[in-house]
Design a protein around this motif. Structure first.
Motif, PDB file in Angstrom:
ATOM      1  N   ALA A 132      14.044  -3.219  -9.917  1.00  0.00           N
ATOM      2  CA  ALA A 132      13.066  -2.645 -10.843  1.00  0.00           C
ATOM      3  C   ALA A 132      11.526  -2.929 -10.613  1.00  0.00           C
ATOM      4  CB  ALA A 132      13.169  -3.163 -12.432  1.00  0.00           C
ATOM      5  N   ILE A 133      11.291  -4.082 -10.038  1.00  0.00           N
ATOM      6  CA  ILE A 133      10.084  -4.548  -9.628  1.00  0.00           C
ATOM      7  C   ILE A 133       9.707  -3.730  -8.289  1.00  0.00           C
ATOM      8  CG2 ILE A 133       8.723  -6.430  -8.513  1.00  0.00           C
ATOM      9  CD1 ILE A 133      10.347  -8.455 -10.335  1.00  0.00           C
ATOM     10  N   THR A 134      10.608  -3.604  -7.453  1.00  0.00           N
ATOM     11  CA  THR A 134      10.294  -2.702  -6.191  1.00  0.00           C
ATOM     12  C   THR A 134       9.962  -1.247  -6.811  1.00  0.00           C
ATOM     13  OG1 THR A 134      11.856  -4.009  -4.835  1.00  0.00           O
ATOM     14  CG2 THR A 134      11.278  -1.891  -4.149  1.00  0.00           C
ATOM     15  N   SER A 135      10.615  -0.715  -7.660  1.00  0.00           N
ATOM     16  CA  SER A 135      10.246   0.525  -8.119  1.00  0.00           C
ATOM     17  C   SER A 135       8.768   0.779  -8.559  1.00  0.00           C
ATOM     18  CB  SER A 135      11.362   1.202  -8.915  1.00  0.00           C
ATOM     19  OG  SER A 135      12.737   1.216  -8.460  1.00  0.00           O
ATOM     20  N   LEU A 136       8.492  -0.245  -9.423  1.00  0.00           N
ATOM     21  CA  LEU A 136       7.118  -0.479  -9.950  1.00  0.00           C
ATOM     22  C   LEU A 136       6.163  -0.476  -9.228  1.00  0.00           C
ATOM     23  CD1 LEU A 136       5.382  -0.476 -12.565  1.00  0.00           C
ATOM     24  CD2 LEU A 136       5.733  -2.865 -12.623  1.00  0.00           C
ATOM     25  N   LYS A 137       6.410  -1.412  -8.036  1.00  0.00           N
ATOM     26  CA  LYS A 137       5.241  -1.422  -7.036  1.00  0.00           C
ATOM     27  C   LYS A 137       5.035  -0.143  -6.092  1.00  0.00           C
ATOM     28  CE  LYS A 137       5.653  -6.561  -6.654  1.00  0.00           C
ATOM     29  NZ  LYS A 137       6.022  -7.661  -5.689  1.00  0.00           N
ATOM     30  N   GLN A 138       5.956   0.647  -5.912  1.00  0.00           N
ATOM     31  CA  GLN A 138       5.754   2.006  -5.384  1.00  0.00           C
ATOM     32  C   GLN A 138       5.196   2.953  -6.194  1.00  0.00           C
ATOM     33  OE1 GLN A 138       9.905   2.315  -4.309  1.00  0.00           O
ATOM     34  NE2 GLN A 138       9.720   0.950  -2.373  1.00  0.00           N
ATOM     35  N   SER A 139       4.953   2.532  -7.490  1.00  0.00           N
ATOM     36  CA  SER A 139       4.292   3.566  -8.431  1.00  0.00           C
ATOM     37  C   SER A 139       2.755   3.175  -8.480  1.00  0.00           C
ATOM     38  CB  SER A 139       5.224   3.491  -9.721  1.00  0.00           C
ATOM     39  OG  SER A 139       4.768   2.347 -10.495  1.00  0.00           O
ATOM     40  N   ASN A 140       2.010   4.374  -9.021  1.00  0.00           N
ATOM     41  CA  ASN A 140       0.714   4.068  -9.381  1.00  0.00           C
ATOM     42  C   ASN A 140       0.398   3.242 -10.437  1.00  0.00           C
ATOM     43  OD1 ASN A 140      -0.413   5.748  -7.642  1.00  0.00           O
ATOM     44  ND2 ASN A 140       0.070   7.315  -8.655  1.00  0.00           N
ATOM     45  N   ARG A 141       1.528   3.195 -11.371  1.00  0.00           N
ATOM     46  CA  ARG A 141       1.368   2.288 -12.668  1.00  0.00           C
ATOM     47  C   ARG A 141       1.151   0.834 -12.543  1.00  0.00           C
ATOM     48  NH1 ARG A 141      -0.374   1.825 -17.370  1.00  0.00           N
ATOM     49  NH2 ARG A 141       0.820   0.890 -19.136  1.00  0.00           N
ATOM     50  N   TYR A 142       1.637   0.163 -11.317  1.00  0.00           N
ATOM     51  CA  TYR A 142       1.473  -1.371 -11.045  1.00  0.00           C
ATOM     52  C   TYR A 142      -0.103  -1.397 -10.890  1.00  0.00           C
ATOM     53  CZ  TYR A 142       2.228  -5.580  -8.635  1.00  0.00           C
ATOM     54  OH  TYR A 142       2.379  -7.096  -8.183  1.00  0.00           O
ATOM     55  N   GLN A 143      -0.658  -0.826 -10.049  1.00  0.00           N
ATOM     56  CA  GLN A 143      -1.934  -0.941  -9.782  1.00  0.00           C
ATOM     57  C   GLN A 143      -2.898  -0.541 -10.835  1.00  0.00           C
ATOM     58  OE1 GLN A 143      -2.820  -2.285  -6.884  1.00  0.00           O
ATOM     59  NE2 GLN A 143      -5.024  -2.551  -7.676  1.00  0.00           N
ATOM     60  N   ASP A 144      -2.512   0.399 -11.753  1.00  0.00           N
ATOM     61  CA  ASP A 144      -3.352   0.642 -13.018  1.00  0.00           C
ATOM     62  C   ASP A 144      -3.286  -0.596 -13.852  1.00  0.00           C
ATOM     63  OD1 ASP A 144      -3.677   3.275 -12.197  1.00  0.00           O
ATOM     64  OD2 ASP A 144      -1.983   4.074 -13.253  1.00  0.00           O
ATOM     65  N   ILE A 145      -2.211  -1.212 -14.042  1.00  0.00           N
ATOM     66  CA  ILE A 145      -2.463  -2.235 -14.807  1.00  0.00           C
ATOM     67  C   ILE A 145      -3.090  -3.514 -14.371  1.00  0.00           C
ATOM     68  CG2 ILE A 145      -0.759  -4.095 -16.111  1.00  0.00           C
ATOM     69  CD1 ILE A 145       1.716  -1.918 -16.105  1.00  0.00           C
ATOM     70  N   LEU A 146      -3.114  -3.817 -12.972  1.00  0.00           N
ATOM     71  CA  LEU A 146      -4.020  -4.796 -12.479  1.00  0.00           C
ATOM     72  C   LEU A 146      -5.204  -4.598 -12.564  1.00  0.00           C
ATOM     73  CD1 LEU A 146      -1.773  -5.707  -9.247  1.00  0.00           C
ATOM     74  CD2 LEU A 146      -1.896  -6.933 -11.393  1.00  0.00           C
ATOM     75  N   GLU A 147      -5.665  -3.437 -12.576  1.00  0.00           N
ATOM     76  CA  GLU A 147      -7.018  -2.674 -12.713  1.00  0.00           C
ATOM     77  C   GLU A 147      -7.439  -2.932 -14.141  1.00  0.00           C
ATOM     78  OE1 GLU A 147      -7.493   1.327 -11.122  1.00  0.00           O
ATOM     79  OE2 GLU A 147      -7.093   0.708  -9.108  1.00  0.00           O
ATOM     80  N   LEU A 148      -6.657  -2.854 -14.949  1.00  0.00           N
ATOM     81  CA  LEU A 148      -6.988  -3.051 -16.447  1.00  0.00           C
ATOM     82  C   LEU A 148      -7.218  -4.384 -16.548  1.00  0.00           C
ATOM     83  CD1 LEU A 148      -4.414  -0.770 -18.494  1.00  0.00           C
ATOM     84  CD2 LEU A 148      -6.941  -0.463 -18.358  1.00  0.00           C
ATOM     85  N   ALA A 149      -6.625  -5.372 -15.821  1.00  0.00           N
ATOM     86  CA  ALA A 149      -6.846  -6.723 -15.986  1.00  0.00           C
ATOM     87  C   ALA A 149      -8.218  -7.186 -15.486  1.00  0.00           C
ATOM     88  CB  ALA A 149      -5.600  -7.583 -15.548  1.00  0.00           C
ATOM     89  N   GLU A 150      -8.537  -6.551 -14.414  1.00  0.00           N
ATOM     90  CA  GLU A 150      -9.765  -6.948 -13.683  1.00  0.00           C
ATOM     91  C   GLU A 150     -10.776  -6.379 -14.381  1.00  0.00           C
ATOM     92  OE1 GLU A 150     -10.209  -8.760 -10.969  1.00  0.00           O
ATOM     93  OE2 GLU A 150      -8.223  -8.855 -11.057  1.00  0.00           O
ATOM     94  N   LYS A 151     -10.619  -5.453 -15.271  1.00  0.00           N
ATOM     95  CA  LYS A 151     -11.767  -5.117 -16.287  1.00  0.00           C
ATOM     96  C   LYS A 151     -11.814  -5.559 -17.631  1.00  0.00           C
ATOM     97  CE  LYS A 151     -11.642  -0.353 -13.982  1.00  0.00           C
ATOM     98  NZ  LYS A 151     -11.417   1.228 -14.364  1.00  0.00           N
ATOM     99  N   ASN A 152     -10.961  -6.613 -17.732  1.00  0.00           N
ATOM    100  CA  ASN A 152     -11.182  -7.660 -18.884  1.00  0.00           C
ATOM    101  C   ASN A 152     -10.417  -6.886 -20.044  1.00  0.00           C
ATOM    102  OD1 ASN A 152     -12.356  -9.990 -17.832  1.00  0.00           O
ATOM    103  ND2 ASN A 152     -14.234  -9.105 -17.964  1.00  0.00           N
ATOM    104  N   TYR A 153      -9.665  -6.010 -19.712  1.00  0.00           N
ATOM    105  CA  TYR A 153      -8.862  -5.074 -20.806  1.00  0.00           C
ATOM    106  C   TYR A 153      -8.117  -6.104 -21.757  1.00  0.00           C
ATOM    107  CZ  TYR A 153      -6.965  -0.830 -22.924  1.00  0.00           C
ATOM    108  OH  TYR A 153      -6.667  -0.119 -23.895  1.00  0.00           O
ATOM    109  N   TYR A 154      -7.536  -6.987 -21.372  1.00  0.00           N
ATOM    110  CA  TYR A 154      -6.714  -7.902 -22.085  1.00  0.00           C
ATOM    111  C   TYR A 154      -7.555  -9.185 -22.759  1.00  0.00           C
ATOM    112  CZ  TYR A 154      -3.137  -5.421 -19.408  1.00  0.00           C
ATOM    113  OH  TYR A 154      -2.217  -4.472 -19.263  1.00  0.00           O
ATOM    114  N   GLN A 155      -8.606  -8.936 -22.991  1.00  0.00           N
ATOM    115  CA  GLN A 155      -9.378 -10.107 -23.553  1.00  0.00           C
ATOM    116  C   GLN A 155      -9.144  -9.833 -25.229  1.00  0.00           C
ATOM    117  OE1 GLN A 155     -10.813 -12.609 -22.481  1.00  0.00           O
ATOM    118  NE2 GLN A 155     -11.576 -12.297 -20.431  1.00  0.00           N
ATOM    119  N   PRO A 156      -9.465 -10.809 -26.114  1.00  0.00           N
ATOM    120  CA  PRO A 156      -8.965 -10.855 -27.469  1.00  0.00           C
ATOM    121  C   PRO A 156      -9.516  -9.455 -27.939  1.00  0.00           C
ATOM    122  CG  PRO A 156     -10.083 -12.951 -26.963  1.00  0.00           C
ATOM    123  CD  PRO A 156     -10.235 -11.988 -25.635  1.00  0.00           C
TER     124      PRO A 156
END
Length: 285
Positions: free
Chosen positions: A254-278
């Motif tokens: 399942a992780i392999t499938s995710l890493k081959q998709s755009n969704r993986y990078q999309d979530i990491l980019e949200l983290a870099e933009k502080n999307y997960y702050q309180p």
């Protein structure tokens, strides 16, 4: 007429003699094999005969913004959910516990898998890394500490997260074991509080976790003072380990499938933009 009847009876008996061993030969290997052996034989010919439909996990108590104990959200939670969704596997539950207890829950088969398992835990089966953590040393800049390498921590008061000696390599483990001023704590929010209150000189913590609690505590502490971050450690792979090999293989796929998709990078980019702050909201799926 009578001779024909006798001949027919003899012929019928002869056929029975030849047919009976054949029947026995064909039937006995199947009928005499236990059901469990038949299932095992079928399992050898199928890669995953019974696919997992839900999996339970354990992970750390204090791990925001990667996981939140009271919300189905977080950088790592969203990555895990996206991966499992690709294989139609549900998250049965996530139990938050101190690192050592989280590991024990899996080893005793009370929970299927542990997220962020230390390397080489005997008896567990590992997946590839879902994400990398960046652990660093933090100190108040005004203290002018001269920290350039791990050995510079040897004489300082250092507060690490629980089980950090098992996660951060042998060099750090040796320094921590030899430093009487080194300690560990389960609550990572408390690490940040103790740093800004001046109770310890250095805390060792993951970068995103530090920034999360620095932001969260801004209304209670003066967290605006300058802080120096020293990158003493290599990026740490964060793997999942399970007590069952097939479950680990399914998650790994399942992780392999995710890493081959755009969704993986999309979530990491949200983290870099502080999307997960309180103050942020759950990202759209």
């Amino acid at each position: 007429m009578k001779s024909n009847i006798v001949f027919s009876i003899c012929l019928f008996n002869l056929l029975l003699v030849f047919c009976r061993p054949l029947s026995a030969t064909l039937l006995s290997p199947i009928e005499n094999v236990p059901l469990s052996d038949k299932l095992n034989a079928l399992n050898k010919n199928e890669q995953s005969p019974l696919m997992t439909d839900s999996i339970s996990f354990s992970t750390s108590d204090s791990i925001a913004p990667y996981f939140f104990a009271d919300e189905e959200i977080g950088v790592q939670y969203d990555l895990l959910k996206a991966a499992l969704d690709s294989k139609n596997i549900a998250i049965k539950e996530i139990v938050h516990a101190p690192n050592l207890r989280a590991q024990r829950l899996v080893r005793t088969h009370k929970i299927d898998c542990m997220i962020n398992t230390p390397d080489n835990v005997a008896g567990l089966f590992y997946t590839q890394s879902l994400i990398e953590y960046k652990n660093s040393a933090f100190y108040l800049s005004k203290n002018n500490l001269n920290i350039e390498k791990i050995s510079d921590l040897n004489t300082l008061s250092v507060l690490g997260f629980q089980n950090s000696k098992q996660y951060l390599g042998n060099k750090f483990k040796d320094i921590a074991n030899g430093n009487p001023h080194f300690s560990e704590i389960t609550n990572q929010k408390s690490q940040v509080v103790m740093l800004f209150n001046g109770y310890v000189q250095v805390i060792v913590l993951e970068r995103r976790i530090f920034e999360y609690y620095r932001y969260l505590l801004a209304s209670k502490l003066d967290t605006s003072v300058a802080v120096t971050e020293v990158s003493l450690f290599e990026p740490a792979q964060r793997k999942i380990a399970c007590h069952d090999k097939i479950t680990a293989e399914e998650i790994d796929s399942a992780i392999t499938s995710l890493k081959q998709s755009n969704r993986y990078q999309d979530i990491l980019e949200l983290a870099e933009k502080n999307y997960y702050q309180p103050q942020t909201k759950t990202p759209s799926q």
